[in-house]
Design an enzyme around this catalytic site. Structure first.
Site, PDB file in Angstrom:
ATOM      1  N   ASN A   1     -10.331  -0.259   0.514  1.00 37.23           N
ATOM      2  CA  ASN A   1      -8.869  -0.120   0.467  1.00 37.23           C
ATOM      3  C   ASN A   1      -8.374  -0.600  -0.895  1.00 37.23           C
ATOM      4  O   ASN A   1      -8.432  -1.798  -1.189  1.00 37.23           O
ATOM      5  CB  ASN A   1      -8.284  -0.954   1.618  1.00 37.23           C
ATOM      6  CG  ASN A   1      -6.773  -0.940   1.653  1.00 37.23           C
ATOM      7  OD1 ASN A   1      -6.121  -0.512   0.702  1.00 37.23           O
ATOM      8  ND2 ASN A   1      -6.210  -1.429   2.738  1.00 37.23           N
TER       9      ASN A   1
ATOM     10  N   CYS B   1       0.821  -1.224   0.000  1.00 39.72           N
ATOM     11  CA  CYS B   1       0.000   0.000   0.000  1.00 39.72           C
ATOM     12  C   CYS B   1       0.851   1.268   0.000  1.00 39.72           C
ATOM     13  O   CYS B   1       0.352   2.357  -0.297  1.00 39.72           O
ATOM     14  CB  CYS B   1      -0.932   0.009   1.205  1.00 39.72           C
ATOM     15  SG  CYS B   1      -1.936  -1.462   1.281  1.00 39.72           S
TER      16      CYS B   1
ATOM     17  N   HIS C   1      -3.447   6.976   3.143  1.00 43.98           N
ATOM     18  CA  HIS C   1      -3.879   5.701   2.562  1.00 43.98           C
ATOM     19  C   HIS C   1      -5.216   5.320   3.192  1.00 43.98           C
ATOM     20  O   HIS C   1      -5.410   5.468   4.408  1.00 43.98           O
ATOM     21  CB  HIS C   1      -2.803   4.646   2.852  1.00 43.98           C
ATOM     22  CG  HIS C   1      -3.251   3.257   2.533  1.00 43.98           C
ATOM     23  ND1 HIS C   1      -3.879   2.939   1.360  1.00 43.98           N
ATOM     24  CD2 HIS C   1      -3.184   2.102   3.255  1.00 43.98           C
ATOM     25  CE1 HIS C   1      -4.163   1.655   1.358  1.00 43.98           C
ATOM     26  NE2 HIS C   1      -3.758   1.125   2.503  1.00 43.98           N
TER      27      HIS C   1
HETATM   28  O1  UT7 Z   1      -3.739  -1.614   3.595  1.00 43.26           O
HETATM   29  C1  UT7 Z   1      -3.369  -2.778   4.293  1.00 43.26           C
HETATM   30  C2  UT7 Z   1      -3.365  -2.459   5.679  1.00 43.26           C
HETATM   31  N1  UT7 Z   1      -4.477  -3.093   6.363  1.00 43.26           N
HETATM   32  C3  UT7 Z   1      -5.040  -2.469   7.373  1.00 43.26           C
HETATM   33  O2  UT7 Z   1      -4.699  -1.361   7.661  1.00 43.26           O
HETATM   34  C4  UT7 Z   1      -6.067  -3.201   8.211  1.00 43.26           C
HETATM   35  C5  UT7 Z   1      -5.959  -2.755   9.644  1.00 43.26           C
HETATM   36  N2  UT7 Z   1      -6.881  -3.477  10.505  1.00 43.26           N
HETATM   37  C6  UT7 Z   1      -8.213  -3.253  10.475  1.00 43.26           C
HETATM   38  O3  UT7 Z   1      -8.679  -2.450   9.684  1.00 43.26           O
HETATM   39  C7  UT7 Z   1      -9.080  -3.973  11.456  1.00 43.26           C
HETATM   40  O4  UT7 Z   1      -8.286  -4.683  12.382  1.00 43.26           O
HETATM   41  C8  UT7 Z   1     -10.080  -4.960  10.776  1.00 43.26           C
HETATM   42  C9  UT7 Z   1     -11.137  -4.174  10.029  1.00 43.26           C
HETATM   43  C10 UT7 Z   1      -9.361  -5.894   9.836  1.00 43.26           C
HETATM   44  C11 UT7 Z   1     -10.787  -5.795  11.840  1.00 43.26           C
HETATM   45  O5  UT7 Z   1     -11.419  -4.948  12.788  1.00 43.26           O
HETATM   46  P1  UT7 Z   1     -11.234  -5.212  14.357  1.00 43.26           P
HETATM   47  O6  UT7 Z   1     -11.984  -4.179  15.043  1.00 43.26           O
HETATM   48  O7  UT7 Z   1      -9.750  -5.301  14.610  1.00 43.26           O
HETATM   49  O8  UT7 Z   1     -11.961  -6.591  14.533  1.00 43.26           O
HETATM   50  P2  UT7 Z   1     -11.394  -7.965  15.121  1.00 43.26           P
HETATM   51  O9  UT7 Z   1     -10.474  -8.628  14.162  1.00 43.26           O
HETATM   52  O10 UT7 Z   1     -10.915  -7.736  16.529  1.00 43.26           O
HETATM   53  O11 UT7 Z   1     -12.713  -8.822  15.198  1.00 43.26           O
HETATM   54  C12 UT7 Z   1     -13.784  -8.476  16.106  1.00 43.26           C
HETATM   55  C13 UT7 Z   1     -14.953  -9.413  15.859  1.00 43.26           C
HETATM   56  C14 UT7 Z   1     -14.535 -10.894  15.817  1.00 43.26           C
HETATM   57  O12 UT7 Z   1     -15.582 -11.633  16.410  1.00 43.26           O
HETATM   58  P3  UT7 Z   1     -15.453 -12.134  17.949  1.00 43.26           P
HETATM   59  O13 UT7 Z   1     -14.231 -13.003  17.976  1.00 43.26           O
HETATM   60  O14 UT7 Z   1     -15.307 -10.897  18.773  1.00 43.26           O
HETATM   61  O15 UT7 Z   1     -16.737 -12.859  18.154  1.00 43.26           O
HETATM   62  C15 UT7 Z   1     -14.491 -11.206  14.333  1.00 43.26           C
HETATM   63  O16 UT7 Z   1     -14.735 -12.565  14.062  1.00 43.26           O
HETATM   64  O17 UT7 Z   1     -15.540  -9.139  14.580  1.00 43.26           O
HETATM   65  C16 UT7 Z   1     -15.630 -10.359  13.831  1.00 43.26           C
HETATM   66  N3  UT7 Z   1     -15.533 -10.032  12.414  1.00 43.26           N
HETATM   67  C17 UT7 Z   1     -16.597  -9.693  11.678  1.00 43.26           C
HETATM   68  N4  UT7 Z   1     -17.900  -9.612  11.964  1.00 43.26           N
HETATM   69  C18 UT7 Z   1     -18.750  -9.247  10.977  1.00 43.26           C
HETATM   70  C19 UT7 Z   1     -14.411  -9.943  11.657  1.00 43.26           C
HETATM   71  N5  UT7 Z   1     -14.746  -9.574  10.408  1.00 43.26           N
HETATM   72  C20 UT7 Z   1     -16.093  -9.407  10.387  1.00 43.26           C
HETATM   73  C21 UT7 Z   1     -17.013  -9.031   9.399  1.00 43.26           C
HETATM   74  N6  UT7 Z   1     -18.328  -8.977   9.728  1.00 43.26           N
HETATM   75  N7  UT7 Z   1     -16.653  -8.732   8.146  1.00 43.26           N
END
Ligand code: UT7
Length: 320
Positions: free
Chosen positions: A274, A110, A244
């Site tokens: 993204n 990115c 970004h």
């Molecule tokens: O350009 C490349 C660089 N990439 C980035 O900058 C990405 C940076 N990271 C992020 O943007 C975030 O960490 C994410 C959007 C990827 C994830 O968000 P988060 O707030 O960190 O969520 P998490 O991974 O802690 O997941 C929280 C919950 C989990 O469920 P439980 O274990 O709490 O029951 C996940 O399974 O959200 C769940 N989950 C979803 N639920 C509904 C993960 N993805 C989804 C989804 N829909 N799409």
């Protein structure tokens, strides 16, 4: 001597995929995606190649610059999703444009677009190029596991381009990388050598979201402060920050840590998701075509991503 931007362009495929569209085949919701990431819809290729996205964005930028492809001295493409391992995306794009000049790709995930601005600055400093086309183009949809809700809801396809000519707009920059394979990785297929013993992994985005998030906020905050200082400016001098577009919450966290007025941070992640190396030039082109930039405005561009890599620069905008 470095460069100034004389034209910008972007292009995204017509196919719009909303969060509700994704919720039809994934255990997800518009509410989760829009509040956790900030995306409401993204563009996803149906037949377009990465080179076609790059071509349409470049045509728009060249038209604004009043530049014919034959005038280009160099074509630089930042991408992790070129159509072919060879020829490069830049050579595929060159063929479509009908240009004749050196052309090459760079992979800094990115952060690639700013890495390519830095590369272009080197050519201008040596006086070996007068007109350079820099493109960020991605077809992320082909690098996603569409059954993995933690990654496929985030990304989108698109391309952005800038035409550069000699000038002194590139006031300061920083490019950075810290070799790491645990946080974000997109494996290549291992091929079919009968001699190679390692198992193939699926060639899709693997990402530890929370670790990426922490790296992103720290890198963005640090890099933005550093380039503003290097340019001999203060945070108050910055007209716009063009980050970004990875997650609206990353941008919000960086806003809180910096003293640049929050309304100066720009975003269009809501409509594109993204788009990796394409996100910054797409956003710059939208703002430029909206007439947001005034002559001599100081813009900060900043990025982070796989590598782990990060990059930032200060551009002094020149209205033409
Ligand atoms: O350009 C490349 C660089 N990439 C980035 O900058 C990405 C940076 N990271 C992020 O943007 C975030 O960490 C994410 C959007 C990827 C994830 O968000 P988060 O707030 O960190 O969520 P998490 O991974 O802690 O997941 C929280 C919950 C989990 O469920 P439980 O274990 O709490 O029951 C996940 O399974 O959200 C769940 N989950 C979803 N639920 C509904 C993960 N993805 C989804 C989804 N829909 N799409």
């Amino acid at each position: 001597m470095n460069f100034e931007v004389i034209g910008t362009g972007h292009y995204a495929p017509e196919n719009v995929v909303t969060n509700d569209d994704l919720a039809k085949f994934l255990d997800t919701s518009d509410e989760w995606i829009s509040t956790r990431v900030g995306v409401r819809e993204r563009r996803v290729c149906t037949t377009e190649t990465t080179a076609e996205l790059a071509y349409r964005a470049s045509k728009n930028a060249l038209e604004m610059a009043g530049t014919n492809p034959e005038e280009l001295d160099l074509i630089l493409c930042a991408t992790i999703s070129a159509d072919d391992a060879s020829p490069s995306l830049a050579c595929n794009l060159q063929k479509l444009l009908g240009a004749e000049c050196p052309a090459m790709d760079l992979n800094a995930a990115c952060s690639g677009f700013i890495y390519m601005l830095e590369t272009a600055a080197g050519f201008f400093a040596r006086g070996t190029a007068k007109k350079v086309l820099v493109v960020g183009a991605e077809r992320m949809s082909r690098l996603l596991n569409w059954n993995d809700r933690s990654t496929c809801v985030i990304f989108g396809d698109g391309a952005g381009a800038m035409v550069l000519s000699a000038g002194s707009s590139y006031l300061a920059s920083k490019i950075y990388a810290k070799g790491n394979t645990d946080v974000i990785r997109i494996p290549h297929p291992q091929g079919m050598s009968p001699f190679y013993k390692n198992e193939s992994e699926e060639p899709f985005v693997l990402m530890n979201g929370q670790e990426t998030f922490k790296f992103a906020v720290n890198a963005m905050t640090k890099d933005v402060q550093e380039v503003i200082e290097k340019a001999g400016l203060t945070q108050e001098d910055i007209a716009y920050v063009i980050p970004h577009q990875a997650n609206l919450r990353i941008i919000d966290s960086a806003k809180r840590k910096l003293s640049i007025p929050p309304e100066r941070f720009c975003s269009n992640i809501e409509r594109y998701g993204n788009t990796s190396a394409a996100s910054i030039p797409i956003l710059v082109d939208e703002l430029n075509r909206d007439g947001k930039f005034k002559d001599n405005d100081k813009l900060v561009l900043c990025s982070f991503g796989g590598g782990l890599s990060s990059a930032a620069c200060v551009l002094e905008w020149k209205c033409r």
